[in-house]
Design a protein around this motif. Structure first.
Motif, PDB file in Angstrom:
ATOM      1  N   LYS A  20      -5.645   3.930  -4.734  1.00 52.67           N
ATOM      2  CA  LYS A  20      -6.906   4.642  -4.858  1.00 52.67           C
ATOM      3  C   LYS A  20      -8.108   4.560  -4.215  1.00 52.67           C
ATOM      4  N   LYS A  21      -8.491   3.077  -3.965  1.00 49.88           N
ATOM      5  CA  LYS A  21      -9.482   2.914  -3.303  1.00 49.88           C
ATOM      6  C   LYS A  21      -9.457   3.373  -1.961  1.00 49.88           C
ATOM      7  N   TYR A  22      -8.470   3.044  -1.272  1.00 54.06           N
ATOM      8  CA  TYR A  22      -8.052   3.607   0.073  1.00 54.06           C
ATOM      9  C   TYR A  22      -8.152   5.031   0.179  1.00 54.06           C
ATOM     10  N   VAL A  23      -7.565   5.828  -0.731  1.00 53.47           N
ATOM     11  CA  VAL A  23      -7.522   7.337  -0.704  1.00 53.47           C
ATOM     12  C   VAL A  23      -8.991   7.760  -1.061  1.00 53.47           C
ATOM     13  N   ALA A  24      -9.822   7.196  -1.702  1.00 54.62           N
ATOM     14  CA  ALA A  24     -11.127   7.578  -1.891  1.00 54.62           C
ATOM     15  C   ALA A  24     -11.946   7.380  -0.670  1.00 54.62           C
ATOM     16  N   ILE A  25     -11.721   6.436   0.218  1.00 58.62           N
ATOM     17  CA  ILE A  25     -12.393   6.160   1.331  1.00 58.62           C
ATOM     18  C   ILE A  25     -12.028   7.166   2.614  1.00 58.62           C
ATOM     19  N   TRP A  26     -10.767   6.940   2.540  1.00 57.31           N
ATOM     20  CA  TRP A  26     -10.098   8.032   3.525  1.00 57.31           C
ATOM     21  C   TRP A  26     -10.741   9.429   3.488  1.00 57.31           C
ATOM     22  N   SER A  27     -10.566   9.678   2.191  1.00 59.91           N
ATOM     23  CA  SER A  27     -11.158  11.263   1.611  1.00 59.91           C
ATOM     24  C   SER A  27     -12.553  11.468   2.098  1.00 59.91           C
ATOM     25  N   PHE A  44      -5.807 -12.446 -13.017  1.00 62.24           N
ATOM     26  CA  PHE A  44      -6.585 -12.197 -11.872  1.00 62.24           C
ATOM     27  C   PHE A  44      -6.112 -11.230 -10.627  1.00 62.24           C
ATOM     28  N   ILE A  45      -4.729 -11.454 -10.591  1.00 64.89           N
ATOM     29  CA  ILE A  45      -3.986 -10.520  -9.573  1.00 64.89           C
ATOM     30  C   ILE A  45      -3.938  -9.045 -10.185  1.00 64.89           C
ATOM     31  N   GLU A  46      -3.588  -9.025 -11.367  1.00 60.22           N
ATOM     32  CA  GLU A  46      -3.563  -7.857 -12.311  1.00 60.22           C
ATOM     33  C   GLU A  46      -4.809  -6.909 -12.117  1.00 60.22           C
ATOM     34  N   LYS A  47      -5.847  -7.697 -12.321  1.00 62.78           N
ATOM     35  CA  LYS A  47      -7.392  -7.102 -12.597  1.00 62.78           C
ATOM     36  C   LYS A  47      -7.907  -6.509 -11.071  1.00 62.78           C
ATOM     37  N   GLU A  48      -7.618  -7.488 -10.014  1.00 65.62           N
ATOM     38  CA  GLU A  48      -8.507  -7.323  -9.012  1.00 65.62           C
ATOM     39  C   GLU A  48      -7.240  -6.884  -7.747  1.00 65.62           C
ATOM     40  N   HIS A  49      -6.022  -6.921  -7.902  1.00 63.09           N
ATOM     41  CA  HIS A  49      -5.309  -6.560  -6.707  1.00 63.09           C
ATOM     42  C   HIS A  49      -4.294  -5.429  -7.193  1.00 63.09           C
ATOM     43  N   ASP A  50      -4.287  -4.948  -8.197  1.00 65.03           N
ATOM     44  CA  ASP A  50      -3.423  -4.015  -8.873  1.00 65.03           C
ATOM     45  C   ASP A  50      -2.842  -3.106  -7.580  1.00 65.03           C
ATOM     46  N   TYR A  51      -1.786  -2.755  -7.099  1.00 69.23           N
ATOM     47  CA  TYR A  51      -1.471  -1.868  -6.125  1.00 69.23           C
ATOM     48  C   TYR A  51      -1.763  -0.382  -6.296  1.00 69.23           C
ATOM     49  N   ILE A  52      -1.745   0.197  -7.426  1.00 69.59           N
ATOM     50  CA  ILE A  52      -2.244   1.467  -8.035  1.00 69.59           C
ATOM     51  C   ILE A  52      -3.706   1.505  -7.534  1.00 69.59           C
ATOM     52  N   THR A  53      -4.458   0.806  -8.424  1.00 73.31           N
ATOM     53  CA  THR A  53      -5.999   0.850  -8.187  1.00 73.31           C
ATOM     54  C   THR A  53      -6.342   0.742  -6.856  1.00 73.31           C
ATOM     55  N   ILE A  54      -5.866  -0.334  -6.240  1.00 67.47           N
ATOM     56  CA  ILE A  54      -6.049  -0.482  -4.662  1.00 67.47           C
ATOM     57  C   ILE A  54      -5.882   0.731  -3.696  1.00 67.47           C
ATOM     58  N   LEU A  75       0.835  -1.299  -0.197  1.00 64.77           N
ATOM     59  CA  LEU A  75      -0.205  -0.033   0.005  1.00 64.77           C
ATOM     60  C   LEU A  75       0.960   1.434   0.180  1.00 64.77           C
ATOM     61  N   LYS A  76       1.991   1.140   0.763  1.00 64.92           N
ATOM     62  CA  LYS A  76       2.773   2.172   0.917  1.00 64.92           C
ATOM     63  C   LYS A  76       3.556   2.546  -0.602  1.00 64.92           C
ATOM     64  N   GLU A  77       3.792   1.545  -1.246  1.00 62.46           N
ATOM     65  CA  GLU A  77       4.385   1.691  -2.561  1.00 62.46           C
ATOM     66  C   GLU A  77       3.289   2.215  -3.629  1.00 62.46           C
ATOM     67  N   GLY A  78       2.127   1.733  -3.463  1.00 62.34           N
ATOM     68  CA  GLY A  78       1.149   2.476  -4.302  1.00 62.34           C
ATOM     69  C   GLY A  78       0.761   3.758  -4.044  1.00 62.34           C
ATOM     70  N   THR A  89       2.690   6.027  -2.672  1.00 62.70           N
ATOM     71  CA  THR A  89       4.007   6.659  -3.202  1.00 62.70           C
ATOM     72  C   THR A  89       4.160   7.135  -4.453  1.00 62.70           C
ATOM     73  N   ASP A  90       3.694   5.890  -5.447  1.00 61.92           N
ATOM     74  CA  ASP A  90       3.813   6.118  -6.622  1.00 61.92           C
ATOM     75  C   ASP A  90       2.633   7.162  -7.173  1.00 61.92           C
ATOM     76  N   LEU A  91       1.676   7.160  -6.175  1.00 61.71           N
ATOM     77  CA  LEU A  91       0.516   8.296  -6.571  1.00 61.71           C
ATOM     78  C   LEU A  91       0.773   9.576  -5.951  1.00 61.71           C
ATOM     79  N   GLY A  92       1.993   9.864  -5.403  1.00 65.70           N
ATOM     80  CA  GLY A  92       2.397  11.220  -4.956  1.00 65.70           C
ATOM     81  C   GLY A  92       2.232  11.276  -3.442  1.00 65.70           C
ATOM     82  N   HIS A  93       1.743  10.602  -2.811  1.00 63.53           N
ATOM     83  CA  HIS A  93       1.510  10.604  -1.135  1.00 63.53           C
ATOM     84  C   HIS A  93       2.754  10.793  -0.315  1.00 63.53           C
TER      85      HIS A  93
END
Length: 381
Positions: free
Chosen positions: A371-378, A359-369, A16-19, A21-25
């Motif tokens: 973004k979901k955390y950021v959306a819920i936190w926000s 399946f992992i690429e579709k449902e567990h991609d660290y960048i997509t996931i 999650l940290k890697e994702g 960080t890649d998003l600029g957080h």
């Protein structure tokens, strides 16, 4: 966004940290590294003094007399010392209700200060906690990690870690955390089921997997089928390791010319993932409805994993049985039959391998996931 991630038990927070960080957080991860697994953290609060030879002997004596691990005091003081650095974050997320892995009487004062000096706090249901242990101990589902204990109370010592969550002190910790968080997020179906009607529940966000760091090697069976079973001695009964071993033993002689089985015990994380690189099939666990982190990383590598892949999981992701992972029931004969099916039809191994990675690429991609955390936190900040 400035994010503080507290605790690490599986590599979820690292990915999650890697994702993020890649998003600029901006992200800081603090934790103990989780015993022998030694997961990386930015601030390590694990006991070091009481793991030295003479202090360790003293620690063991105190533990045997009182039942208290004095190393918890070192973790307490190391976290307290770090507290001035752990402020002014937009989001604090605890990996678990016992994120600091110390007694509630030590943990609550630290969390109180942590919550006070930051904006919004969230909890992950990722592993044992009060709600899911209370749910499964009442046998509200077909089976769970508590099934061996519910069938045989003599193994209670193996379940001290799980059962502590429904003790008075950990119930107090649970109540305190829920009074101070904006909500709780489940990391997979096993934690989603007990939480789905709770007022604080914000939903399921799948484990993030950084596939950029995981090489996918399509399986091509040319000689023997290599089967790997990595046993964690601490959690082996919860994962049904003896059931898996029984299934493997029944096939070892029958298919000696077709399979090679490798079993290891309690390897550090970095060594563990290297050891199973040559395997085609990974034996993970039998009491889950969904995959844990190790299983997901193995699937990302293209391994065929025997793990939790129950109907609830199939329905959630709109999948057909045995196409992405093999559902390993707590039944040695069932597991042996599934293994035999693959041994006699190795082309299925190659197909499932490709499906698992997709399946992992579709449902567990660290960048997509992430973004979901950021959306819920926000949405709750």
């Amino acid at each position: 966004m400035k994010v503080l991630l507290v605790g690490e038990f599986s590599r979820l927070h690292n990915s999650l940290k890697e994702g993020l960080t890649d998003l600029g957080h901006e992200v800081l991860l603090i934790g103990t590294g989780d015993l022998f697994k030694k997961y990386p953290v930015d601030i390590n609060i694990d006991s070091s003094f009481f793991n030295k030879r003479i202090p360790l002997l003293f620690r063991k004596i105190i533990l045997s007399i009182s039942g208290f691990d004095i190393a918890q005091l070192e973790i307490y003081f190391r976290f307290k010392k770090a507290l001035p650095k752990l402020k002014d974050f937009d989001v604090v997320q605890l990996i678990n209700e016992d994120a600091l892995a110390i007694h509630p009487k030590l943990q609550i004062p630290l969390l109180k200060q942590l919550f006070k000096q930051n904006k919004s706090s969230f909890l992950l249901s990722c592993g044992d906690d009060y709600i899911n242990i209370n749910h499964y101990i009442n046998e509200k589902e077909r089976y769970s990690i508590l099934t061996p204990y519910l069938n045989d109370k003599s193994v209670i010592k193996k379940y001290n870690y799980s059962l502590k969550y429904i003790s008075k002190s950990y119930k107090m910790l649970h109540d305190f955390i829920y009074e101070n968080i904006k909500g709780v997020i489940a990391s997979d179906i096993d934690y989603h089921i007990p939480l789905k009607h709770h007022e604080a529940y914000l939903g399921l966000i799948a484990n993030p997997i950084n596939t950029k760091n995981i090489v996918f090697n399509p399986i091509k069976i040319e000689d023997k089928i290599h089967i790997f079973h990595g046993i964690n001695s601490i959690s082996s009964i919860r994962k049904g390791s003896t059931i898996i071993e029984e299934a493997l033993k029944s096939l070892q002689q029958k298919y000696a010319s077709k399979i090679n089985i490798k079993t290891t015990h309690s390897l550090p994380y970095e060594e563990y993932i290297k050891v199973y690189d040559n395997a085609h099939i990974i034996m993970d666990q039998v009491y889950g409805y969904d995959q844990g982190y190790n299983a997901l990383e193995a699937m990302a590598k293209g391994k065929v994993v025997f793990t939790g892949a129950e109907q609830e999981w199939l329905d959630y992701y709109h999948l057909e049985a045995d196409t992405v992972a093999i559902n390993a029931l707590p039944d040695a004969e069932h597991i042996a039959k599934k293994l035999e099916w693959l041994i006699l039809n190795p082309e299925h191994i190659e197909t499932i391998s490709k499906n698992a990675r997709a399946f992992i690429e579709k449902e567990h991609d660290y960048i997509t996931i992430s973004k979901k955390y950021v959306a819920i936190w926000s949405s709750r900040s």
